[in-house]
Design a protein around this motif. Structure first.
Motif, PDB file in Angstrom:
ATOM      1  N   ALA A   2       0.790  -1.187  -0.128  1.00 54.79           N
ATOM      2  CA  ALA A   2      -0.137   0.061   0.069  1.00 54.79           C
ATOM      3  C   ALA A   2       0.725   1.250  -0.078  1.00 54.79           C
ATOM      4  CB  ALA A   2      -0.890   0.236   1.240  1.00 54.79           C
ATOM      5  N   ALA A   3       1.894   1.125   0.854  1.00 47.86           N
ATOM      6  CA  ALA A   3       2.796   2.414   0.965  1.00 47.86           C
ATOM      7  C   ALA A   3       3.515   2.860  -0.434  1.00 47.86           C
ATOM      8  CB  ALA A   3       3.871   2.127   1.994  1.00 47.86           C
ATOM      9  N   GLU A   4       4.042   1.499  -0.941  1.00 50.63           N
ATOM     10  CA  GLU A   4       4.396   1.855  -2.496  1.00 50.63           C
ATOM     11  C   GLU A   4       3.539   2.254  -3.586  1.00 50.63           C
ATOM     12  OE1 GLU A   4       6.353  -0.909  -5.855  1.00 50.63           O
ATOM     13  OE2 GLU A   4       6.690  -1.390  -3.852  1.00 50.63           O
ATOM     14  N   VAL A  13       4.552   9.303   1.752  1.00 54.27           N
ATOM     15  CA  VAL A  13       4.179   8.337   2.807  1.00 54.27           C
ATOM     16  C   VAL A  13       5.149   8.144   4.044  1.00 54.27           C
ATOM     17  CG1 VAL A  13       3.716   5.795   3.193  1.00 54.27           C
ATOM     18  CG2 VAL A  13       3.185   7.158   1.013  1.00 54.27           C
ATOM     19  N   LEU A  14       4.646   8.098   5.245  1.00 56.80           N
ATOM     20  CA  LEU A  14       5.507   7.952   6.566  1.00 56.80           C
ATOM     21  C   LEU A  14       5.060   6.492   6.895  1.00 56.80           C
ATOM     22  CD1 LEU A  14       4.815  11.519   7.870  1.00 56.80           C
ATOM     23  CD2 LEU A  14       6.828  10.627   6.852  1.00 56.80           C
ATOM     24  N   GLU A  15       5.950   5.737   7.355  1.00 56.16           N
ATOM     25  CA  GLU A  15       5.740   4.399   7.771  1.00 56.16           C
ATOM     26  C   GLU A  15       6.206   3.987   9.127  1.00 56.16           C
ATOM     27  OE1 GLU A  15       6.147   1.076   5.024  1.00 56.16           O
ATOM     28  OE2 GLU A  15       7.375   2.611   3.721  1.00 56.16           O
ATOM     29  N   ILE A  25       5.721   9.818  15.107  1.00 57.47           N
ATOM     30  CA  ILE A  25       5.630  10.368  13.715  1.00 57.47           C
ATOM     31  C   ILE A  25       4.683  11.494  13.709  1.00 57.47           C
ATOM     32  CG2 ILE A  25       5.142  10.131  11.560  1.00 57.47           C
ATOM     33  CD1 ILE A  25       6.793   7.173  12.008  1.00 57.47           C
ATOM     34  N   LEU A  26       3.262  10.977  14.149  1.00 56.40           N
ATOM     35  CA  LEU A  26       2.433  12.344  14.414  1.00 56.40           C
ATOM     36  C   LEU A  26       2.668  13.287  14.954  1.00 56.40           C
ATOM     37  CD1 LEU A  26      -0.626   9.559  14.189  1.00 56.40           C
ATOM     38  CD2 LEU A  26      -0.085  10.962  12.338  1.00 56.40           C
ATOM     39  N   GLU A  27       3.100  12.991  16.201  1.00 50.52           N
ATOM     40  CA  GLU A  27       3.485  14.351  17.017  1.00 50.52           C
ATOM     41  C   GLU A  27       4.635  15.125  16.380  1.00 50.52           C
ATOM     42  OE1 GLU A  27       4.309  12.423  20.715  1.00 50.52           O
ATOM     43  OE2 GLU A  27       2.215  12.227  21.288  1.00 50.52           O
ATOM     44  N   THR A  38      -4.128   2.571   8.740  1.00 53.58           N
ATOM     45  CA  THR A  38      -3.540   1.555   9.535  1.00 53.58           C
ATOM     46  C   THR A  38      -4.044   0.172   9.499  1.00 53.58           C
ATOM     47  OG1 THR A  38      -2.991   1.005  11.895  1.00 53.58           O
ATOM     48  CG2 THR A  38      -4.991   2.348  11.323  1.00 53.58           C
ATOM     49  N   ASP A  39      -3.567  -0.827  10.000  1.00 55.14           N
ATOM     50  CA  ASP A  39      -3.824  -2.086  10.027  1.00 55.14           C
ATOM     51  C   ASP A  39      -4.804  -2.211  11.278  1.00 55.14           C
ATOM     52  OD1 ASP A  39      -4.600  -4.588   9.548  1.00 55.14           O
ATOM     53  OD2 ASP A  39      -2.709  -5.500   9.365  1.00 55.14           O
ATOM     54  N   VAL A  40      -5.890  -3.058  11.325  1.00 55.97           N
ATOM     55  CA  VAL A  40      -6.477  -3.321  12.757  1.00 55.97           C
ATOM     56  C   VAL A  40      -5.465  -4.018  13.505  1.00 55.97           C
ATOM     57  CG1 VAL A  40      -8.502  -4.440  13.786  1.00 55.97           C
ATOM     58  CG2 VAL A  40      -8.846  -3.297  11.886  1.00 55.97           C
TER      59      VAL A  40
END
Length: 55
Positions: A2-4, A13-15, A25-27, A38-40
């Motif tokens: 998905a990122a690719e 894209v930030l992984e 990363i979000l902060e 995100t994945d569950v």
């Protein structure tokens, strides 16, 4: 994969390997992140649903 695909479509894209990394990363990015994908089921203490509610 998905990122690719998102990168190929022109998105930045930030992984993150797990939720704690994603929160860091979000902060750090503050208002620069517009979508959280995100994945569950994630490794670590927090799953994807908890991560989404945390943000």
């Amino acid at each position: 994969m998905a990122a690719e695909a998102l990168t190929d479509a022109g998105f930045v894209v930030l992984e993150a390997e797990h939720a704690a990394d994603a929160i860091s990363i979000l902060e750090a990015q503050a208002r620069g992140v517009h979508i959280l994908f995100t994945d569950v089921h994630m490794p670590g203490d927090m799953n994807g649903l908890q991560l989404a509610h945390h943000t």
